[in-house]
Design a protein around this motif. Structure first.
Motif, PDB file in Angstrom:
ATOM      1  N   PHE A 164      46.689  47.702  35.228  1.00 56.02           N
ATOM      2  CA  PHE A 164      45.866  47.503  36.285  1.00 56.02           C
ATOM      3  C   PHE A 164      44.360  46.690  35.973  1.00 56.02           C
ATOM      4  N   VAL A 165      44.186  47.025  35.586  1.00 51.19           N
ATOM      5  CA  VAL A 165      42.582  46.857  34.904  1.00 51.19           C
ATOM      6  C   VAL A 165      42.610  45.264  34.954  1.00 51.19           C
ATOM      7  N   ALA A 166      43.258  45.538  33.237  1.00 57.94           N
ATOM      8  CA  ALA A 166      43.370  44.438  32.248  1.00 57.94           C
ATOM      9  C   ALA A 166      44.155  42.903  33.170  1.00 57.94           C
ATOM     10  N   PRO A 167      44.758  42.755  34.434  1.00 56.25           N
ATOM     11  CA  PRO A 167      45.155  41.648  34.419  1.00 56.25           C
ATOM     12  C   PRO A 167      43.979  41.384  35.751  1.00 56.25           C
ATOM     13  N   VAL A 168      43.963  42.449  36.801  1.00 54.25           N
ATOM     14  CA  VAL A 168      43.325  42.221  38.114  1.00 54.25           C
ATOM     15  C   VAL A 168      42.106  41.394  37.096  1.00 54.25           C
ATOM     16  N   LEU A 169      40.841  42.108  36.471  1.00 53.01           N
ATOM     17  CA  LEU A 169      40.074  41.579  35.483  1.00 53.01           C
ATOM     18  C   LEU A 169      39.721  39.909  35.396  1.00 53.01           C
ATOM     19  N   ILE A 170      41.362  40.067  34.309  1.00 49.94           N
ATOM     20  CA  ILE A 170      41.075  38.226  33.614  1.00 49.94           C
ATOM     21  C   ILE A 170      41.758  37.646  34.676  1.00 49.94           C
ATOM     22  N   LEU A 171      42.511  37.726  36.051  1.00 53.80           N
ATOM     23  CA  LEU A 171      42.428  36.523  36.885  1.00 53.80           C
ATOM     24  C   LEU A 171      41.465  36.292  37.445  1.00 53.80           C
ATOM     25  N   LEU A 172      40.172  38.013  37.865  1.00 58.02           N
ATOM     26  CA  LEU A 172      39.369  37.460  38.880  1.00 58.02           C
ATOM     27  C   LEU A 172      38.296  36.199  37.850  1.00 58.02           C
ATOM     28  N   ILE A 173      38.443  36.145  36.084  1.00 56.70           N
ATOM     29  CA  ILE A 173      37.781  35.685  35.673  1.00 56.70           C
ATOM     30  C   ILE A 173      37.672  34.377  35.409  1.00 56.70           C
ATOM     31  N   PHE A 174      39.230  34.135  35.514  1.00 56.58           N
ATOM     32  CA  PHE A 174      40.194  32.820  35.214  1.00 56.58           C
ATOM     33  C   PHE A 174      39.977  31.858  36.375  1.00 56.58           C
ATOM     34  N   LEU A 175      39.922  32.151  37.391  1.00 53.93           N
ATOM     35  CA  LEU A 175      40.339  31.801  38.845  1.00 53.93           C
ATOM     36  C   LEU A 175      38.633  31.330  38.764  1.00 53.93           C
ATOM     37  N   ASN A 176      37.222  32.241  38.658  1.00 53.02           N
ATOM     38  CA  ASN A 176      36.223  32.401  38.561  1.00 53.02           C
ATOM     39  C   ASN A 176      35.699  31.055  37.481  1.00 53.02           C
ATOM     40  N   SER A 177      36.745  30.015  36.762  1.00 48.89           N
ATOM     41  CA  SER A 177      36.129  29.516  35.432  1.00 48.89           C
ATOM     42  C   SER A 177      37.023  28.615  35.867  1.00 48.89           C
ATOM     43  N   LEU A 178      37.822  27.963  36.633  1.00 46.65           N
ATOM     44  CA  LEU A 178      38.454  27.543  37.273  1.00 46.65           C
ATOM     45  C   LEU A 178      37.984  26.850  38.623  1.00 46.65           C
ATOM     46  N   GLY A 179      36.654  27.587  38.896  1.00 42.66           N
ATOM     47  CA  GLY A 179      35.974  27.616  39.940  1.00 42.66           C
ATOM     48  C   GLY A 179      36.427  27.500  41.553  1.00 42.66           C
ATOM     49  N   ILE A 180      38.005  28.489  41.351  1.00 43.73           N
ATOM     50  CA  ILE A 180      38.404  28.756  42.490  1.00 43.73           C
ATOM     51  C   ILE A 180      37.944  29.545  43.433  1.00 43.73           C
ATOM     52  N   ILE A 181      37.541  30.867  42.871  1.00 37.40           N
ATOM     53  CA  ILE A 181      36.062  31.368  43.639  1.00 37.40           C
ATOM     54  C   ILE A 181      35.224  31.713  42.352  1.00 37.40           C
TER      55      ILE A 181
END
Ligand code: TRP
Length: 451
Positions: A434-451
């Motif tokens: 749970f923790v790793a995939p969700v955190l990576i996804l959030l950071i990832f989307l953030n870095s692409l400017g999506i969230i």
């Protein structure tokens, strides 16, 4: 177990080699300038948090995949997923990422080797301020003969080690270089913190100012965890594949992470106390160590020798990392195409060197050749480190946590360490699922400017 596969010659073999892979330019060149640009102690705390919540669980997962399958990244995913093409693709992505990272990492490694020679020649002796050092750095890195010469030398060292295989090459090199590296860095830290006025630097690294933390700093801390731990492209997986089933994965992973983190912290204490003692600014960007350090050593007694030692340290740290990158690609070709290790290492090393030529020229002739406003060097760095590594990280977490699944992962994890306390296994499964995939996804989307 595949009896033809070479295995580490001793239990400490894996730990030293994996720590050698992790400890590199990322710790000594990248970490200090990120700390310097993002608020010092507060950034360090954020970084440590990411290491524990995402870094360590993923390190365990990667080693586990490799040790279970006893194959290169592509072969491992193929075997454990029963030939599922998507997961084979994840392995291929890892090998390609390794190729890309090595191609430009070798260029920076070449610069540090070049700086050993320049330091010994006394090229920096009379340079009094970082601006002049910066001009010299620009001149040197823009000279294609200088930068290609040293990156070619560096690649030859790397090939020379991989050529001799797991025990005689990687393990031996790490066993010799890692202790020397620790010694040199401790020597430089002692030199730094005993200088007059070192207190400001120590405060900078230990008194957090949390107002410096924001979304961007979180992203940078995260990216640094992946890069620094060699995570997300199968390097730890490949080293794990040379482990036997009676070695302890969790405690080895903890040792690697602790060693890597301590070198990053030591690098901070090596650089900031003298830097601030000399009244220089911490926020210098990526050229921090190449511009500031040559000058810094001029105002330190014994600076001539400490400067050579420093760049030697940097080159050795880089070498134990480049070998892990070349090993991933070599293991893939040796396993999958049945080429001999010796042939594969020379051919692949040559190809990667050639792929690195445009990156080497990005500081000079190709300076104005940009794609999406990035030079070739910056583009390869951005795509591989900021996109492919986190992507690989998510896939590894999802693979172990959900596709292959905990039912198979846990018994394999316990092999070799039956006494592992149950609560550690539980915490690890929660982090990895749970923790790793969700955190990576959030950071990832953030870095692409999506969230
Ligand atoms: N971790 C190394 C460093 O900090 C670089 C490195 C080696 C790496 N192998 C890697 C980074 C694999 C990402 C993936 O310098």
């Amino acid at each position: 177990m595949d009896n033809n596969r070479e295995h580490w010659g001793s239990k400490i073999g894996f730990i030293l080699a994996a720590a050698g892979s992790a400890i590199g330019l990322g710790n000594i060149w990248r970490f200090p300038y990120l700390v310097g640009e993002n608020g010092g102690a507060a950034f360090i705390i954020l970084y440590l948090l990411c290491v524990v919540l995402v870094g360590l669980p993923l390190v365990i997962a990667e080693i586990l995949i490799g040790r279970t399958a006893q194959k290169n990244p592509v072969g491992s995913f193929r075997e454990l997923s029963n030939h599922n093409p998507f997961w084979v693709g994840v392995g291929v992505l890892g090998v390609l990422t390794g190729l890309m990272i090595l191609s430009y990492y070798n260029v920076v490694a070449g610069w540090s080797l070049g700086y050993v020679v320049e330091s010994a020649r006394g090229s920096f002796q009379h340079i009094g301020d970082p601006e002049k050092a910066g001009i010299l750095f620009d001149q040197l890195s823009a000279s294609w003969t200088w930068s290609l010469f040293f990156s070619a030398c560096f690649m030859m060292f790397t090939i020379g080690i991989i050529y001799f295989g797991v025990i005689q090459g990687i393990e031996k090199a790490s066993k010799i270089m890692l202790p020397i590296l620790f010694l040199l860095i401790i020597l430089l830290v002692i030199r730094g913190v005993t200088l007059e006025g070192a207190r400001a630097g120590i405060c900078y690294l230990t008194k957090p100012d949390f107002s410096a933390i924001n979304g961007k700093t979180a992203l940078l801390a995260f990216g640094q965890v992946f890069f620094s731990l060699s995570l997300g492209m199968g390097a730890l997986l490949t080293y794990g594949s040379y482990m036997t089933k009676n070695e302890k994965i969790v405690s080895s992973a903890v040792s690697v992470v602790v060693l890597n983190t301590s070198v990053s912290l030591l690098a901070g204490f090596m650089i900031f106390p003298p830097l601030l003692a000399l009244g220089m600014k911490p926020a210098q960007g990526p050229s921090l160590i190449f511009n500031i350090l040559p000058v810094m050593f001029n105002s330190i007694p014994g600076g001539y020798f400490f400067r050579i030692i420093f760049f030697l340290l940097l080159s050795m740290a880089a070498l134990t990392s480049t070998i892990s990158l070349l090993e991933v690609i070599t293991a893939f070709v040796v396993d999958e195409f049945r080429l001999s290790r010796k042939k594969a290492s020379v051919i692949l090393g040559g190809i990667v060197f050639l792929l690195g030529v445009p990156s080497a020229l990005s500081a000079g002739r190709l300076e104005n050749f940009t794609i999406l406003k990035l030079t070739f060097f910056q583009l390869v760095d951005f795509i591989s480190a900021n996109i492919f590594l986190p992507l690989g990280g998510i896939f590894i977490a999802l693979f172990v946590g959900w596709f292959w699944g905990m039912k198979k992962a846990i018994p394999n994890l316990l092999e070799g360490s039956v006494a592992l306390p149950g609560f550690i296994v539980t915490i690890w499964s929660i982090l990895i699922r749970f923790v790793a995939p969700v955190l990576i996804l959030l950071i990832f989307l953030n870095s692409l400017g999506i969230i």
